[in-house]
Enzyme design. Structure first.
Site, PDB file in Angstrom:
ATOM      1  CE  LYS A  86      -3.802  -2.356   2.490  1.00 41.22           C
ATOM      2  NZ  LYS A  86      -4.681  -2.297   3.688  1.00 41.22           N
ATOM      3  CE1 TYR A  92      -9.290  -3.161   0.920  1.00 38.38           C
ATOM      4  CE2 TYR A  92      -8.566  -1.050   0.071  1.00 38.38           C
ATOM      5  CZ  TYR A  92      -8.300  -2.241   0.729  1.00 38.38           C
ATOM      6  OH  TYR A  92      -7.029  -2.487   1.203  1.00 38.38           O
ATOM      7  CG  ASN A 143      -3.414  -2.953   7.160  1.00 40.08           C
ATOM      8  OD1 ASN A 143      -3.342  -2.419   6.051  1.00 40.08           O
ATOM      9  ND2 ASN A 143      -4.433  -3.700   7.520  1.00 40.08           N
ATOM     10  CG  HIS A 163      -5.041  -6.417  -0.204  1.00 38.92           C
ATOM     11  ND1 HIS A 163      -6.241  -6.496   0.462  1.00 38.92           N
ATOM     12  CD2 HIS A 163      -5.102  -7.307  -1.229  1.00 38.92           C
ATOM     13  CE1 HIS A 163      -7.001  -7.405  -0.161  1.00 38.92           C
ATOM     14  NE2 HIS A 163      -6.336  -7.904  -1.172  1.00 38.92           N
ATOM     15  CD  GLU A 177      -8.439  -9.133  -3.330  1.00 37.37           C
ATOM     16  OE1 GLU A 177      -9.086  -8.655  -2.386  1.00 37.37           O
ATOM     17  OE2 GLU A 177      -7.336  -9.688  -3.169  1.00 37.37           O
TER      18      GLU A 177
HETATM   19  P1  IDP Z   1      -7.656  -7.425   5.487  1.00 34.84           P
HETATM   20  O1  IDP Z   1      -6.881  -6.356   4.765  1.00 34.84           O
HETATM   21  O2  IDP Z   1      -6.892  -8.007   6.653  1.00 34.84           O
HETATM   22  O3  IDP Z   1      -8.203  -8.499   4.569  1.00 34.84           O
HETATM   23  P2  IDP Z   1     -10.303  -6.221   5.520  1.00 34.84           P
HETATM   24  O4  IDP Z   1     -11.367  -6.513   6.534  1.00 34.84           O
HETATM   25  O5  IDP Z   1     -10.457  -6.786   4.148  1.00 34.84           O
HETATM   26  O6  IDP Z   1      -8.910  -6.699   6.174  1.00 34.84           O
HETATM   27  O7  IDP Z   1     -10.156  -4.640   5.449  1.00 34.84           O
HETATM   28  C1  IDP Z   1      -9.466  -3.998   4.405  1.00 34.84           C
HETATM   29  C2  IDP Z   1      -8.614  -2.882   4.996  1.00 34.84           C
HETATM   30  O8  IDP Z   1      -9.454  -1.914   5.648  1.00 34.84           O
HETATM   31  C3  IDP Z   1      -7.641  -3.326   6.095  1.00 34.84           C
HETATM   32  O9  IDP Z   1      -6.443  -3.881   5.584  1.00 34.84           O
HETATM   33  C4  IDP Z   1      -7.419  -2.041   6.855  1.00 34.84           C
HETATM   34  O10 IDP Z   1      -6.512  -1.154   6.169  1.00 34.84           O
HETATM   35  C5  IDP Z   1      -8.815  -1.419   6.834  1.00 34.84           C
HETATM   36  N1  IDP Z   1      -9.635  -1.834   7.990  1.00 34.84           N
HETATM   37  C6  IDP Z   1     -10.271  -3.024   8.157  1.00 34.84           C
HETATM   38  N2  IDP Z   1     -10.966  -3.068   9.303  1.00 34.84           N
HETATM   39  C7  IDP Z   1     -10.786  -1.863   9.883  1.00 34.84           C
HETATM   40  C8  IDP Z   1     -11.279  -1.295  11.116  1.00 34.84           C
HETATM   41  O11 IDP Z   1     -12.029  -1.903  11.902  1.00 34.84           O
HETATM   42  N3  IDP Z   1     -10.876  -0.031  11.395  1.00 34.84           N
HETATM   43  C9  IDP Z   1     -10.061   0.680  10.566  1.00 34.84           C
HETATM   44  N4  IDP Z   1      -9.577   0.197   9.404  1.00 34.84           N
HETATM   45  C10 IDP Z   1      -9.928  -1.070   9.060  1.00 34.84           C
HETATM   46 MG    MG Z   2      -9.622  -8.319   3.088  1.00 34.46          MG
END
Ligand code: IDP
Ligand code: MG
Length: 167
Positions: free
Chosen positions: A10, A50, A122, A125, A136
């Site tokens: 990212k 997303y 984070n 992805h 994807e």
């Molecule tokens: P993942 O990336 O671990 O698969 P997802 O639930 O698909 O997690 O969420 C996509 C992205 O959205 C995450 O990588 C993170 O950057 C953000 N995100 C997910 N859940 C939260 C949350 O509860 N608070 C803030 N940001 C979140």
């Molecule tokens: Mg995800």
């Protein structure tokens, strides 16, 4: 079972010059990279990627993040990793979604943070299952950009199309 998975480094990963560190960590999986490129992420691609999170409170911030508007740089690096158990191997090294809860030696544990807005910044992805990986990879890559034939393709005539070439 051999499978493919999509990884995105990212905008924070690129901005913080973490590309090398992340690729080194991912090489521990001994998976093969079968596609990679730097992509300028526009709104449409971000929303498609997303779309399943569109009702979440953090969604607008997430779109700003992946399109690079949070970091003033709209580049991401996308890769396709291929091999046995690729999806879980990559998810394991990536770490938990919430960087505060992620294993400190995982990529997200080591390099991620939670912004004051609450967004999980984070760094990477990683696809979470076979269906998501397929969706994807087909969203981010054209068939000829991947060295293996992962999914069925078809030929279409594109005579009317113009494309930009080197002058
Ligand atoms: P993942 O990336 O671990 O698969 P997802 O639930 O698909 O997690 O969420 C996509 C992205 O959205 C995450 O990588 C993170 O950057 C953000 N995100 C997910 N859940 C939260 C949350 O509860 N608070 C803030 N940001 C979140
Ligand atoms: Mg995800």
């Amino acid at each position: 079972m051999n499978e493919a998975t999509l990884v995105i480094i990212k905008p924070d990963g690129l901005k913080k010059s973490l590309t090398g560190n992340i690729l080194t960590r991912l090489s521990e999986t001994k998976l093969k990279i079968i596609g990679s490129k730097i992509v300028k992420v526009g709104e449409e691609l971000a929303h498609k990627h997303y779309h399943h999170l569109k009702n979440q409170a953090f969604y607008p911030e997430l779109i700003k993040y992946i399109t690079g508007r949070l970091h003033g740089d709209n580049r991401v690096m996308v890769l396709v990793y291929w091999g046995t158990g690729a999806i879980s191997k990559v998810r394991m090294i990536a770490g938990a979604t919430n960087p505060e809860e992620a294993d400190p030696v995982s990529i997200r544990g080591a390099y991620g943070r939670i912004l004051t807005t609450g967004l999980y910044e984070n760094v990477v992805h990683a696809s979470s299952d076979v269906e998501e990986a397929s969706r994807e990879i087909r969203l981010w890559f054209e068939p000829e950009e991947i060295v293996y034939e992962l999914y069925p393709t078809k030929e279409v005539k594109a005579e009317q199309k113009t494309k930009r070439v080197w002058e």
